[in-house]
Scaffold this motif. Structure first.
Motif, short mmCIF file in Angstrom:
data_model
loop_
_atom_site.label_atom_id
_atom_site.label_comp_id
_atom_site.label_asym_id
_atom_site.label_seq_id
_atom_site.Cartn_x
_atom_site.Cartn_y
_atom_site.Cartn_z
N GLU A 88 0.83 -1.20 0.00
CA GLU A 88 0.00 0.00 0.00
C GLU A 88 0.87 1.26 0.00
OE1 GLU A 88 -3.27 0.23 -0.27
OE2 GLU A 88 -3.44 -1.95 -0.39
N PRO A 89 0.58 2.21 -0.88
CA PRO A 89 1.35 3.46 -0.88
C PRO A 89 1.05 4.28 0.38
CG PRO A 89 -0.54 3.66 -2.34
CD PRO A 89 -0.50 2.22 -1.89
N THR A 90 2.04 4.95 0.88
CA THR A 90 1.85 5.83 2.03
C THR A 90 2.09 7.29 1.68
OG1 THR A 90 4.15 5.60 2.79
CG2 THR A 90 2.54 3.99 3.60
N THR A 91 2.70 7.54 0.52
CA THR A 91 2.96 8.91 0.07
C THR A 91 2.65 9.03 -1.41
OG1 THR A 91 5.27 8.61 -0.63
CG2 THR A 91 4.88 9.01 1.71
N ALA A 92 2.57 10.26 -1.88
CA ALA A 92 2.38 10.52 -3.31
C ALA A 92 3.01 11.87 -3.63
CB ALA A 92 0.90 10.52 -3.68
N ALA A 93 3.28 12.10 -4.91
CA ALA A 93 3.86 13.36 -5.36
C ALA A 93 2.77 14.25 -5.95
CB ALA A 93 4.95 13.12 -6.39
N LEU A 94 2.89 15.54 -5.74
CA LEU A 94 1.99 16.53 -6.35
C LEU A 94 2.59 16.91 -7.70
CD1 LEU A 94 1.34 18.76 -3.19
CD2 LEU A 94 -0.06 16.88 -4.06
N LEU A 95 2.09 16.31 -8.75
CA LEU A 95 2.74 16.40 -10.05
C LEU A 95 2.63 17.77 -10.71
CD1 LEU A 95 1.91 12.88 -11.54
CD2 LEU A 95 3.96 13.63 -10.32
N ASP A 96 1.75 18.64 -10.22
CA ASP A 96 1.68 20.00 -10.75
C ASP A 96 2.68 20.94 -10.09
OD1 ASP A 96 -0.27 19.36 -12.56
OD2 ASP A 96 -1.94 20.02 -11.31
N THR A 97 3.49 20.41 -9.16
CA THR A 97 4.50 21.24 -8.49
C THR A 97 5.91 20.94 -8.98
OG1 THR A 97 4.91 19.67 -6.66
CG2 THR A 97 3.06 21.22 -6.41
N CYS A 98 6.06 20.13 -10.01
CA CYS A 98 7.36 19.53 -10.36
C CYS A 98 8.24 20.40 -11.25
CB CYS A 98 7.15 18.20 -11.07
SG CYS A 98 6.25 16.97 -10.11
N PHE A 99 9.54 20.25 -11.07
CA PHE A 99 10.56 20.81 -11.96
C PHE A 99 11.42 19.66 -12.46
CE2 PHE A 99 14.59 22.71 -13.15
CZ PHE A 99 14.22 23.90 -13.76
N ARG A 100 11.63 19.59 -13.75
CA ARG A 100 12.41 18.49 -14.34
C ARG A 100 13.91 18.71 -14.09
NH1 ARG A 100 10.88 15.11 -18.33
NH2 ARG A 100 9.09 14.90 -16.91
N GLN A 101 14.52 17.77 -13.37
CA GLN A 101 15.92 17.85 -12.99
C GLN A 101 16.71 16.77 -13.73
OE1 GLN A 101 17.12 16.50 -8.99
NE2 GLN A 101 18.09 18.49 -8.71
N VAL A 102 17.85 17.15 -14.30
CA VAL A 102 18.73 16.22 -14.99
C VAL A 102 20.08 16.23 -14.27
CG1 VAL A 102 19.84 15.61 -17.18
CG2 VAL A 102 17.59 16.73 -17.18
N GLU A 103 20.63 15.03 -14.01
CA GLU A 103 21.94 14.93 -13.37
C GLU A 103 22.99 14.52 -14.39
OE1 GLU A 103 21.73 13.99 -8.74
OE2 GLU A 103 21.06 12.28 -9.95
N TYR A 104 24.17 15.09 -14.24
CA TYR A 104 25.26 14.89 -15.20
C TYR A 104 26.51 14.34 -14.52
CZ TYR A 104 22.42 17.99 -18.13
OH TYR A 104 21.40 18.56 -18.85
N ALA A 105 27.38 13.76 -15.34
CA ALA A 105 28.73 13.39 -14.93
C ALA A 105 29.72 14.13 -15.81
CB ALA A 105 28.94 11.88 -15.05
N GLY A 106 30.90 14.40 -15.26
CA GLY A 106 31.91 15.09 -16.04
C GLY A 106 33.31 14.84 -15.51
N VAL A 107 34.27 14.86 -16.41
CA VAL A 107 35.69 14.71 -16.06
C VAL A 107 36.20 16.06 -15.56
CG1 VAL A 107 38.00 14.16 -16.92
CG2 VAL A 107 35.99 12.92 -17.79
N LEU A 108 36.85 16.05 -14.40
CA LEU A 108 37.36 17.29 -13.84
C LEU A 108 38.61 17.76 -14.59
CD1 LEU A 108 36.88 16.58 -10.04
CD2 LEU A 108 35.89 18.49 -11.31
N GLU A 109 38.64 19.04 -14.89
CA GLU A 109 39.82 19.65 -15.48
C GLU A 109 40.97 19.51 -14.49
OE1 GLU A 109 41.87 20.86 -18.35
OE2 GLU A 109 39.76 21.40 -18.71
N GLY A 110 42.12 19.02 -14.98
CA GLY A 110 43.25 18.82 -14.09
C GLY A 110 43.21 17.53 -13.31
N ALA A 111 42.32 16.60 -13.67
CA ALA A 111 42.24 15.31 -12.99
C ALA A 111 43.57 14.57 -13.06
CB ALA A 111 41.14 14.46 -13.62
#
Length: 369
Positions: A270-293
């Motif tokens: 049984e679900p106990t929580t839910a998201a309010l989908l009209d409050t959402c912002f689309r977030q994208v996560e990235y990876a990157g090589v550090l300069e000077g690694a």
């Protein structure tokens, strides 16, 4: 095999000093081509360096988790040893990357998102790298215009979540929109995060800018201050400590989290929580090589690994985000409990870059001062 983990700023500072000492004596070699997780170059004109015995440090946020077996398979196939440095939430991560860009904390970063990415890019924190992993074509759909330094790994919707039982038990109808949250009947019910230190907090601020416009968002947050909104430093504080959901037992039935959070709160089917989908912002996560690694080739291999089927398949159930790869199946219960918003709030990355600092400063004055 368990990842070695460095989690304190003191440890990060020690790493910085060590790297600074190394950088005075050596100039890291430039990568010779695109490197796959197996250490083989894709499209390179010279052989990739031998990665056996190489140590690579992934600098990331404090919510990063990948199953040990996924890491062990990568280490076995490449000869690379993985270590983790986690200085805090994504906002703190970006601050640390900028402060230490002349002596990087590690080799590769995971967890920079589209709300903070432009700040790190403007500071020259990352080296250019274009992965040739099969999922790179899917990742390209989320590329930051004008840059080849960051590779999209996952995405999700930052949304307000609510405790289903609390609203039912108290005879209160849950809010459905951003505007509803400022209604006096929801006074003292919402815990959110500081946009200066938390990427979900910044995403939420950006959602209100997108929803209410340049003038209206300030009125909204003034009303939220009057409505006794609680502000914490990080998502983990808001979610794990403040949320009144059964798994946590805090005092706030409304918290800032993700559309993908509710599946982890299902109890006995049984679900106990839910998201309010009209409050959402689309977030994208990235990876990157550090300069000077210190180990740029190994860092490139990590980016490719993060686009592999094994890593992408581990994302939903371990970090509660959607993989960018279209070849990876989403858990069956996500269709029921973690639907994405059909119309999430978004803002152009350049608009975010041009206004982010001013918006955060204004928000701080309105809500905290």
């Amino acid at each position: 095999m368990r990842i070695a983990r460095t989690t304190t700023i003191a440890a990060l500072a020690a790493s910085t000093l060590a790297l600074a000492a190394c950088s005075a004596d050596a100039d890291p070699a430039e990568p010779t081509g695109t490197v796959s997780p197996t250490g083989e170059a894709a499209g390179a004109t010279t052989a990739a360096p031998d990665l056996e015995g190489t140590e690579v440090t992934i600098v990331t946020h404090d919510s990063f988790y990948v199953p040990d077996e996924v890491v062990a398979d990568f280490e076995e196939s490449t000869g690379i040893t993985v270590e983790i440095a986690a200085p805090g939430d994504a906002g703190s991560l970006v601050n640390q990357l900028i402060l230490t860009k002349d002596a990087p904390l590690g080799d590769v970063v995971y967890g920079i998102d589209n709300t903070f990415a432009s700040r790190a890019l403007d500071e020259g924190v990352f080296a250019d790298y274009t992965s040739q992993a099969p999922a790179a074509a899917d990742a390209a759909a989320y590329a930051i215009p004008g840059s080849s330094a960051l590779t999209a790994i996952d995405y999700s919707d930052v949304c307000v979540n609510y405790d289903l039982a609390w609203f039912e038990d108290n005879g209160v109808q849950a809010p459905t929109s951003l505007a509803d949250l400022s209604d006096p009947q929801y006074a003292g019910l919402l815990s959110t995060t500081n946009p200066a230190t938390s990427s979900p907090g910044l995403a939420f601020l950006l959602a209100t800018v997108a929803e209410f416009g340049e003038d209206g968002w300030q009125d909204f947050w003034s009303a939220m201050r009057e409505n006794e909104v609680r502000v914490t430093a990080s998502w983990s504080d808001t979610y794990y400590t403040d949320f009144s959901a059964p798994n946590y037992g805090g005092d706030y039935p409304l918290v800032l989290s993700y559309a993908s959070s509710p599946p982890s709160e299902v109890i006995d089917g049984e679900p106990t929580t839910a998201a309010l989908l009209d409050t959402c912002f689309r977030q994208v996560e990235y990876a990157g090589v550090l300069e000077g690694a210190q180990n740029p080739a190994a860092a490139q291999a990590v980016v490719d690994w993060m686009l592999s089927d094994d890593f992408q398949a581990a994302l939903p159930e371990n970090m509660y985000v959607y993989p960018v790869s279209e070849q990876v199946e989403i858990p069956a219960d996500w269709a029921e409990y973690a639907p994405l918003s059909e119309d999430p709030h978004t803002l152009d990355p350049q608009v975010i870059s041009d206004n982010r600092d001013e918006w955060i400063e204004t928000w701080t004055s309105l809500v905290l001062n």
